[in-house]
Design a protein around this motif. Structure first.
Motif, PDB file in Angstrom:
ATOM      1  N   ALA B 193     -26.574 -13.273 -13.583  1.00 45.47           N
ATOM      2  CA  ALA B 193     -25.234 -13.251 -12.975  1.00 45.47           C
ATOM      3  C   ALA B 193     -25.089 -14.417 -11.989  1.00 45.47           C
ATOM      4  O   ALA B 193     -24.048 -15.069 -11.926  1.00 45.47           O
ATOM      5  N   VAL B 194     -26.153 -14.704 -11.239  1.00 44.42           N
ATOM      6  CA  VAL B 194     -26.117 -15.821 -10.283  1.00 44.42           C
ATOM      7  C   VAL B 194     -25.924 -17.137 -11.048  1.00 44.42           C
ATOM      8  O   VAL B 194     -25.109 -17.985 -10.666  1.00 44.42           O
ATOM      9  N   LEU B 195     -26.660 -17.252 -12.137  1.00 42.71           N
ATOM     10  CA  LEU B 195     -26.565 -18.471 -12.952  1.00 42.71           C
ATOM     11  C   LEU B 195     -25.152 -18.617 -13.521  1.00 42.71           C
ATOM     12  O   LEU B 195     -24.599 -19.719 -13.557  1.00 42.71           O
ATOM     13  N   MET B 196     -24.561 -17.519 -13.911  1.00 43.54           N
ATOM     14  CA  MET B 196     -23.217 -17.570 -14.505  1.00 43.54           C
ATOM     15  C   MET B 196     -22.164 -17.958 -13.469  1.00 43.54           C
ATOM     16  O   MET B 196     -21.211 -18.669 -13.786  1.00 43.54           O
ATOM     17  N   VAL B 197     -22.347 -17.494 -12.241  1.00 46.82           N
ATOM     18  CA  VAL B 197     -21.404 -17.880 -11.170  1.00 46.82           C
ATOM     19  C   VAL B 197     -21.496 -19.391 -10.945  1.00 46.82           C
ATOM     20  O   VAL B 197     -20.472 -20.083 -10.811  1.00 46.82           O
ATOM     21  N   ALA B 198     -22.723 -19.897 -10.933  1.00 44.27           N
ATOM     22  CA  ALA B 198     -22.917 -21.344 -10.771  1.00 44.27           C
ATOM     23  C   ALA B 198     -22.266 -22.096 -11.935  1.00 44.27           C
ATOM     24  O   ALA B 198     -21.658 -23.163 -11.748  1.00 44.27           O
ATOM     25  N   LEU B 199     -22.359 -21.518 -13.127  1.00 44.32           N
ATOM     26  CA  LEU B 199     -21.771 -22.120 -14.331  1.00 44.32           C
ATOM     27  C   LEU B 199     -20.241 -22.173 -14.215  1.00 44.32           C
ATOM     28  O   LEU B 199     -19.614 -23.142 -14.652  1.00 44.32           O
ATOM     29  N   ILE B 200     -19.661 -21.119 -13.630  1.00 44.99           N
ATOM     30  CA  ILE B 200     -18.198 -21.091 -13.441  1.00 44.99           C
ATOM     31  C   ILE B 200     -17.776 -22.282 -12.587  1.00 44.99           C
ATOM     32  O   ILE B 200     -16.780 -22.958 -12.876  1.00 44.99           O
ATOM     33  N   GLY B 216     -28.776 -26.100 -10.232  1.00 41.23           N
ATOM     34  CA  GLY B 216     -30.104 -26.615  -9.873  1.00 41.23           C
ATOM     35  C   GLY B 216     -30.828 -25.654  -8.946  1.00 41.23           C
ATOM     36  O   GLY B 216     -31.988 -25.296  -9.182  1.00 41.23           O
ATOM     37  N   GLY B 217     -30.124 -25.205  -7.922  1.00 42.56           N
ATOM     38  CA  GLY B 217     -30.721 -24.293  -6.937  1.00 42.56           C
ATOM     39  C   GLY B 217     -31.128 -22.973  -7.578  1.00 42.56           C
ATOM     40  O   GLY B 217     -32.230 -22.467  -7.349  1.00 42.56           O
ATOM     41  N   VAL B 218     -30.245 -22.451  -8.427  1.00 47.19           N
ATOM     42  CA  VAL B 218     -30.517 -21.144  -9.056  1.00 47.19           C
ATOM     43  C   VAL B 218     -31.708 -21.257 -10.014  1.00 47.19           C
ATOM     44  O   VAL B 218     -32.592 -20.388 -10.027  1.00 47.19           O
ATOM     45  N   LEU B 219     -31.730 -22.364 -10.813  1.00 45.63           N
ATOM     46  CA  LEU B 219     -32.851 -22.524 -11.755  1.00 45.63           C
ATOM     47  C   LEU B 219     -34.171 -22.667 -10.997  1.00 45.63           C
ATOM     48  O   LEU B 219     -35.187 -22.085 -11.400  1.00 45.63           O
ATOM     49  N   ALA B 220     -34.132 -23.404  -9.890  1.00 40.79           N
ATOM     50  CA  ALA B 220     -35.352 -23.564  -9.079  1.00 40.79           C
ATOM     51  C   ALA B 220     -35.823 -22.200  -8.578  1.00 40.79           C
ATOM     52  O   ALA B 220     -37.012 -21.878  -8.647  1.00 40.79           O
ATOM     53  N   TRP B 221     -34.866 -21.396  -8.130  1.00 43.95           N
ATOM     54  CA  TRP B 221     -35.205 -20.039  -7.636  1.00 43.95           C
ATOM     55  C   TRP B 221     -35.802 -19.199  -8.766  1.00 43.95           C
ATOM     56  O   TRP B 221     -36.788 -18.495  -8.579  1.00 43.95           O
ATOM     57  N   MET B 222     -35.201 -19.334  -9.945  1.00 44.47           N
ATOM     58  CA  MET B 222     -35.679 -18.520 -11.069  1.00 44.47           C
ATOM     59  C   MET B 222     -37.090 -18.938 -11.495  1.00 44.47           C
ATOM     60  O   MET B 222     -37.930 -18.092 -11.771  1.00 44.47           O
ATOM     61  N   PHE B 223     -37.339 -20.243 -11.529  1.00 35.22           N
ATOM     62  CA  PHE B 223     -38.645 -20.690 -12.020  1.00 35.22           C
ATOM     63  C   PHE B 223     -39.758 -20.488 -10.995  1.00 35.22           C
ATOM     64  O   PHE B 223     -40.845 -20.060 -11.332  1.00 35.22           O
ATOM     65  N   TRP B 224     -39.474 -20.783  -9.742  1.00 37.56           N
ATOM     66  CA  TRP B 224     -40.556 -20.729  -8.752  1.00 37.56           C
ATOM     67  C   TRP B 224     -40.673 -19.353  -8.097  1.00 37.56           C
ATOM     68  O   TRP B 224     -41.739 -18.804  -8.018  1.00 37.56           O
ATOM     69  N   GLU B 225     -39.560 -18.818  -7.659  1.00 38.98           N
ATOM     70  CA  GLU B 225     -39.625 -17.549  -6.937  1.00 38.98           C
ATOM     71  C   GLU B 225     -39.785 -16.372  -7.903  1.00 38.98           C
ATOM     72  O   GLU B 225     -40.632 -15.518  -7.719  1.00 38.98           O
ATOM     73  N   LEU B 226     -38.962 -16.353  -8.956  1.00 38.97           N
ATOM     74  CA  LEU B 226     -39.044 -15.225  -9.887  1.00 38.97           C
ATOM     75  C   LEU B 226     -40.097 -15.441 -10.962  1.00 38.97           C
ATOM     76  O   LEU B 226     -40.398 -14.547 -11.731  1.00 38.97           O
ATOM     77  N   ASN B 227     -40.630 -16.686 -11.021  1.00 39.35           N
ATOM     78  CA  ASN B 227     -41.670 -17.009 -11.985  1.00 39.35           C
ATOM     79  C   ASN B 227     -41.213 -16.758 -13.428  1.00 39.35           C
ATOM     80  O   ASN B 227     -41.940 -16.206 -14.241  1.00 39.35           O
ATOM     81  N   ILE B 228     -39.988 -17.157 -13.719  1.00 43.05           N
ATOM     82  CA  ILE B 228     -39.460 -16.973 -15.077  1.00 43.05           C
ATOM     83  C   ILE B 228     -39.754 -18.243 -15.870  1.00 43.05           C
ATOM     84  O   ILE B 228     -39.329 -19.329 -15.491  1.00 43.05           O
TER      85      ILE B 228
END
Lengths: 295, 461
Positions: B193-200, B216-228
């Motif tokens: 949902a966060v990524l989609m808001v950024a996409l909007i 960029g910020g959301v993807l960084a959060w997803m890869f590093w913090e959420l380890n996705i």
């Protein structure tokens, strides 16, 4: 004459001067501040008018009676006596460790404020038709004053309750200091229902009769005369979903138990009070323009 | 000229009326849903894995700090779904109780009505259509079910998505970033949902640069913090959920249920306007829906699971977008059909609740209440799914599912309703409990009434 009386009650009046066209254009902040100032001033005026009307209501109610304000004490005592005999002596209802008379009188005292407040509010607008026709003031003041007048009666009944608590040597807790907060909740809930029925009663006079009946049913579905502690959790949960039932239970709890026995239900009472209060104002404002036509 | 009368400007009065109406609707929603939540809890229908998990987690966070561990998962509390807003809620919730959690969740969701109306005003949507979309939001079974079924951090993302989009439309960049940051606090289940808001933000001509920075910020959060990792994004990021490789009938039906009220409105509108209305927000909703449909977890393909709640804001934004481009008020029949379809879905929600929750609740509630009083809270307390939420905010509550005699600490208590089988406790655990209770040297029974037993484990062997 009435007009002068109304003008006296409104001791300060809003001065609306024909300056708007001449005044310089205000910035958004200045405009907001000006609106707040006017709103605050009107609120103060409304509060003063409400207080005056409430005091007048109590004075006229007891003016030509022999017992006067003692009626505010006699009513709950007689009611508690009858219910106490029926439930305590005949049905052996127990409220241990609190003496049943004290338990009962607590419920009746707080319930009576709610029920009397609503019954006073019902006819507050329709009973003041001549006043409404002569002067303008915010109509919502009338049911507010009616409920507050019953609050004055309630304070006298509270004195009786305190006497009984002392007579029966019933221990109370420091958490009793929460009672004012719970009373605010109860006043707001009563006002909300009061606004609703006061406005509806202008359109349909059946509301007066209906409310008498409804309050009777409502009282038996509220823990006024019986404790909910020994009931099945399912039945208890349903009974405490009733906002006034939950408020009464909380009032008893803070006085005699020292803590809320069913704290979750406080949140549902809070949510319903907020809704009923705002919805009451909304309905009143919606019907208000029709008052002059109907009356 | 001076008048000694009480007069209020007509324009101000009208504005006040609009505010009162909105507050009345929001508070009506809050009063009804909070009452229903508390009733669920009071009737022992609330679940430990929905509410107890958060109660234990919050108590542990307050007691042990950020490294606190969950007795439900065995992991650190914040490691499971990274919902850092839990830390903010933990302190008031442990003090004010379970009802506070219900009230916060419900008021947060109800407040989503405000940004929706503000967006409608910014897009100059006709007033009746805006009111209709607002009503659809407050009546939406996706939102109500997510709200009603106890407590979930991810559900708090629903209004935050709307607030973020409102900030974007009004070009309040600070607020937009603040809402994105708050959205990350709702945990990994809100990540898409966060990524989609950024996409909007990125697809709008005026805000593309904000959108790119946000992505960029959301993807960084997803890869590093959420380890996705990218390999796990194959299911469009439904991170913790394995992917189903076959599209089941259940998944198709699920999509139809979710979309039904919106398809009814858009279908009727396309017949009248002779063109099918299309919106970018609808694509986002379909992407979200698609992800849930591909999930191998049965719960993900239920319109009444909290995972479905996050589809609602995108579907409602789609309607507002269509209305904004249509620029004409929608006929009453179309709006009534939309409300009627939503009410139908609410009835379906009632049936689902009856079968999935009401029929599988314990009946010995009086005995369970007495058992809860009999148990001491100093040692771990093992209990069934429906009993756990009644233990409140204590760090020692453990689901019976995790009862393993080899690891149970001496002194642990077990609350067991022998006449009730929850869906989460395996039969092997019940067999172990029966054997344990029969051995007086290993278990000391402290309460036994109406089929509900409380015993302390006094020796593991």
């Amino acid at each position: 004459m009435r007009q002068r009386e109304g003008a006296n009650m409104v001791s300060h009046s809003v001065r609306i001067e024909d300056q708007e066209a001449r005044a310089p254009r205000l910035s958004p902040i200045q405009s907001l501040l000006s609106r707040w100032k006017t709103g605050w001033h009107q609120l103060l005026l409304g509060m003063e008018l409400t207080r005056n009307l409430a005091v007048r209501d109590v004075e006229t109610r007891y003016k030509h009676s022999i017992l006067g304000l003692y009626w505010a004490i006699i009513n709950p005592l007689v009611t508690a006596g009858i219910f106490g005999f029926v439930f305590g002596v005949i049905f052996h209802e127990s409220s241990k460790p609190i003496p049943y008379v004290v338990f009962m009188l607590t419920g009746i005292t707080f319930w009576n404020f709610f029920a009397n407040g609503i019954m006073s509010a019902v006819g507050s607008v329709s009973g003041n038709a001549s006043l409404l026709a002569k002067i303008y003031f915010p109509r919502i003041v009338l049911p507010t004053a009616a409920v507050l007048a019953r609050f004055i009666d309630f304070l006298f009944s509270l004195g009786v309750l305190i006497v009984f608590i002392i007579l029966y040597d019933t221990p109370i807790h420091w958490s009793t200091l929460w009672i004012p907060a719970l009373l605010i909740l109860q006043v707001l809930f009563t006002l909300g229902i009061g606004y609703l029925v006061a406005a509806l009663n202008v359109l349909y006079r059946d509301i007066n009769q209906l409310m008498g009946l409804l309050l009777l049913v409502w009282m038996y579905f509220s823990p006024v005369m019986y404790p909910v502690t020994n009931l099945k959790p399912s039945l208890r949960s349903i009974l405490l979903m009733n906002p006034i039932g939950s408020i009464l239970q909380m009032e008893r709890d803070v006085i005699f138990t020292g803590h809320l026995q069913y704290p979750q239900f406080a949140y549902s009472a809070l949510a319903w009070t907020a809704f009923v209060f705002i919805a009451g104002i909304r309905v009143f404002r919606h019907i208000e323009p029709m008052f002059s036509e109907v009356m | 000229m001076v008048e000694d009368v009480w007069i209020r400007p007509e324009q101000e009065k009208r504005g006040e009326e609009m505010g009162l109406s909105a507050w009345t609707r929001i508070l009506a929603y809050a009063a009804l849903v909070v009452s229903a939540q508390i009733l669920r809890w009071g009737l022992f229908v609330a679940h430990g894995f929905d509410l107890g998990y958060y109660q234990q987690g919050m108590a542990a966070l307050v007691h042990d700090g950020l490294g606190a561990r969950s007795t439900y998962t065995g992991q650190a509390v914040l490691a499971k779904n990274h919902a850092w807003l839990l830390v903010v809620l933990a302190y008031p919730a442990t003090w004010l109780g379970t009802g506070f959690l219900f009230l916060v969740e419900t008021l947060a969701l109800a407040s989503g009505y405000f940004p929706l109306m503000r967006i409608a005003r910014a897009w100059t949507v006709p007033r009746e259509v805006a009111a209709f979309v607002g009503a659809l939001y407050l009546l939406s079974p996706l939102v109500i079910a997510g709200n009603l079924y106890d407590f979930h951090m991810s559900v708090l993302a629903v209004p935050l998505v709307l607030y973020a989009v409102q900030a974007l439309m009004e070009r309040h960049w600070g607020q937009f970033v603040a809402f994105l940051v708050l959205l990350t606090g709702c945990g990994s289940k809100a990540a898409i949902a966060v990524l989609m808001v950024a996409l909007i933000a990125a697809v709008r001509r005026q805000t593309w640069w904000v959108g790119l920075a946000a992505i960029g910020g959301v993807l960084a959060w997803m890869f590093w913090e959420l380890n996705i990792r990218l390999d796990r994004l194959s299911a469009l990021g439904w991170i913790t959920v394995p992917v189903s490789h076959t599209l089941t009938i259940r998944a198709v039906l699920y999509a139809l249920w979710v979309l039904a009220p919106f398809l009814v409105v858009l279908g009727a509108l396309s017949v009248q306007r002779k063109a099918f209305p299309w919106s970018f927000y609808g694509v986002l909703a379909l992407l979200y829906l698609g992800g849930n449909m591909l999930s191998a977890l049965p719960a993900s393909t239920s319109p009444f699971d909290q995972k479905s709640a996050l589809i609602a804001p995108f579907l409602l934004l789609m309607l507002l977008d269509v209305a904004a481009r249509d620029r004409r008020p929608w006929p009453f029949q179309i709006r009534a059909a939309g409300i009627f379809a939503t009410m139908g879905l609410l009835v379906l929600m009632g049936f689902d609740f009856y079968h999935s929750a009401w029929k599988v609740r314990p009946n010995n509630t009086m005995a369970i209440e007495q058992a809860l009083v009999a148990v001491t809270k100093n040692h771990p307390i093992y209990a069934q799914n429906n009993v756990l939420p009644h233990l409140g905010f204590i760090i020692n509550q453990v689901p019976l599912q995790r009862f393993n005699l080899a690891h149970v600490p001496i002194g642990s208590a077990v609350i067991w309703d022998t006449q009730f089988h929850d869906d989460t406790t395996p039969p092997s655990v019940y067999r172990t409990l029966s054997a344990l209770m029969a051995n007086k040297r290993r278990a000391r029974v402290v309460f036994d009434k109406g089929g509900v037993v409380v015993f302390d484990v006094v020796a593991s062997r």
